[in-house]
Design an enzyme around this catalytic site. Sequence first.
Site, PDB file in Angstrom:
ATOM      1  N   ARG A 102      -8.298 -10.716  -8.545  1.00 39.33           N
ATOM      2  CA  ARG A 102      -7.219  -9.856  -8.035  1.00 39.33           C
ATOM      3  C   ARG A 102      -5.963 -10.243  -8.799  1.00 39.33           C
ATOM      4  NH1 ARG A 102      -5.604  -8.400  -1.915  1.00 39.33           N
ATOM      5  NH2 ARG A 102      -7.272  -6.937  -2.404  1.00 39.33           N
ATOM      6  N   HIS A 129      -8.207  -0.114  -7.291  1.00 37.07           N
ATOM      7  CA  HIS A 129      -8.854  -0.960  -6.285  1.00 37.07           C
ATOM      8  C   HIS A 129     -10.252  -0.374  -6.035  1.00 37.07           C
ATOM      9  CE1 HIS A 129      -9.326  -3.859  -3.271  1.00 37.07           C
ATOM     10  NE2 HIS A 129      -8.453  -3.482  -2.370  1.00 37.07           N
ATOM     11  N   GLN A 132     -12.443  -1.171  -2.887  1.00 40.52           N
ATOM     12  CA  GLN A 132     -11.935  -0.497  -1.690  1.00 40.52           C
ATOM     13  C   GLN A 132     -12.478   0.933  -1.618  1.00 40.52           C
ATOM     14  OE1 GLN A 132      -9.792  -1.754   0.794  1.00 40.52           O
ATOM     15  NE2 GLN A 132     -10.455   0.120   1.783  1.00 40.52           N
ATOM     16  N   ASP A 224      -1.509   4.352   2.753  1.00 44.60           N
ATOM     17  CA  ASP A 224      -1.426   2.948   2.345  1.00 44.60           C
ATOM     18  C   ASP A 224       0.043   2.534   2.434  1.00 44.60           C
ATOM     19  OD1 ASP A 224      -1.948   0.434   1.265  1.00 44.60           O
ATOM     20  OD2 ASP A 224      -2.145   1.134  -0.807  1.00 44.60           O
ATOM     21  N   CYS A 264      -6.546   1.394   3.868  1.00 42.80           N
ATOM     22  CA  CYS A 264      -7.249   0.246   3.289  1.00 42.80           C
ATOM     23  C   CYS A 264      -6.895  -1.053   3.991  1.00 42.80           C
ATOM     24  CB  CYS A 264      -6.903   0.148   1.805  1.00 42.80           C
ATOM     25  SG  CYS A 264      -5.133  -0.001   1.521  1.00 42.80           S
ATOM     26  N   ARG A 292     -16.395  -3.005   3.334  1.00 45.79           N
ATOM     27  CA  ARG A 292     -16.121  -3.772   2.105  1.00 45.79           C
ATOM     28  C   ARG A 292     -17.281  -4.752   1.870  1.00 45.79           C
ATOM     29  NH1 ARG A 292     -10.895  -4.456   0.314  1.00 45.79           N
ATOM     30  NH2 ARG A 292     -11.902  -5.530  -1.405  1.00 45.79           N
TER      31      ARG A 292
HETATM   32  N1   CP Z   1      -7.801  -3.755   1.625  1.00 42.18           N
HETATM   33  C1   CP Z   1      -7.711  -4.970   1.036  1.00 42.18           C
HETATM   34  O1   CP Z   1      -8.005  -5.135  -0.147  1.00 42.18           O
HETATM   35  O2   CP Z   1      -7.280  -5.961   1.858  1.00 42.18           O
HETATM   36  P1   CP Z   1      -6.798  -7.425   1.390  1.00 42.18           P
HETATM   37  O3   CP Z   1      -5.555  -7.225   0.586  1.00 42.18           O
HETATM   38  O4   CP Z   1      -6.546  -8.166   2.668  1.00 42.18           O
HETATM   39  O5   CP Z   1      -7.875  -8.041   0.575  1.00 42.18           O
HETATM   40  N1  NVA Z   2      -1.529  -0.852  -2.421  1.00 44.67           N
HETATM   41  C1  NVA Z   2      -1.714  -2.108  -1.738  1.00 44.67           C
HETATM   42  C2  NVA Z   2      -3.143  -2.306  -1.367  1.00 44.67           C
HETATM   43  C3  NVA Z   2      -3.469  -3.584  -0.643  1.00 44.67           C
HETATM   44  C4  NVA Z   2      -4.918  -3.755  -0.347  1.00 44.67           C
HETATM   45  C5  NVA Z   2      -1.226  -3.243  -2.632  1.00 44.67           C
HETATM   46  O1  NVA Z   2      -1.518  -3.225  -3.837  1.00 44.67           O
HETATM   47  O2  NVA Z   2      -0.531  -4.131  -2.134  1.00 44.67           O
END
Ligand code: CP
Ligand code: NVA
Length: 321
Positions: A102, A129, A132, A224, A264, A292
């Site tokens: 990530r 993502h 997701q 989101d 998400c 997930r």
């Molecule tokens: N939706 C998602 O990716 O959650 P986290 O940021 O908690 O991993």
């Molecule tokens: N758009 C959000 C998604 C988190 C899972 C971010 O990137 O913070």
Amino acid sequence: MGRHNFLSIRDFSPEEIRYLLELASEIKSHPSAHTGALKGKTLAMIFEKPSLRTRVSFDVGIQQLGGFALYLSNAEISLGKRESIYDVMKNLERMVQAIMIRTYAHEIVEQMAMYASIPVINGLTDFSHPCQAMADYLTMLELKHSVAGLKVAYIGDGNNVCHSLMFTGAQLGANVWVATPRGYEPKPDAIQWARQRGQQTGGTLTLTEDPEEAAADADVIYTDVWASMGQEKEAESRRKIFAPYQVNSDLFRRAKFDALFMHCLPAHRGDEVTDEVMDSPHSVVYQQAENRLHAQKAILLELMQYREVLEPARKEEFAHR
Ligand code: CP
Ligand code: NVA
């Protein structure tokens, strides 16, 4: 399927995405059939941003398959600062069997995949993502039985989650609508790709600045956070710009009587969604979160189970003896 990495939904054919979703559904129904499938294999998880769902679902998922997950925060490896991305990958590929990352720039996951002989999985970048989106469409399939022709309305920021929702919708023939304030639309290359793939699958992508138009008769309303990880400094200014895009009961009422509410997570209750919608019987956000786990187990199995015992880099080394 024979794919090496899971970096973007765009790298797959519609058939491959369907296959992965079917595998995920099969794993969810018969988890014990896959116990031990990844026995003795280790997944390194590199997190340069915080996480609840991604970390827990990958960690639990690989354990359920008989493998082991290793959590590496930025404080440990300091990717690209303490050591180059190339060197990090050349070390890790000799000790672990796959990497989930990530991070910020999408190019980082692409570089990692280029350097490593082991699979790389995108656990979120600023651009996309994909894990997701697999969980999201698995949820839609469970509850709506088919995705082709569904009106999936994403309301809010044209961000990473929005891009992957568009890509997967295009792969599966959905009618995706995206309502954003001007200047916060999805990236032009993401729009172009989704529309082009849609020509092949029957999927469409419609952009609007009007949240009510997007919500009208929708099968799914998705939102989101307004400020993603890394945009914390913009949170205050975005709160004003995005206020008309809040998913509240008034907006949600415009959707079909049996519409789903999706997010998400994490959610900022009171900003992009009200408690009333988030806690309503239409909301499937926790089912999405659970999915997930199942969707990623399918990805892990596909990328890791059939790999040869000797990784390519090691094979090369032995070939010179
Ligand atoms: N939706 C998602 O990716 O959650 P986290 O940021 O908690 O991993
Ligand atoms: N758009 C959000 C998604 C988190 C899972 C971010 O990137 O913070």
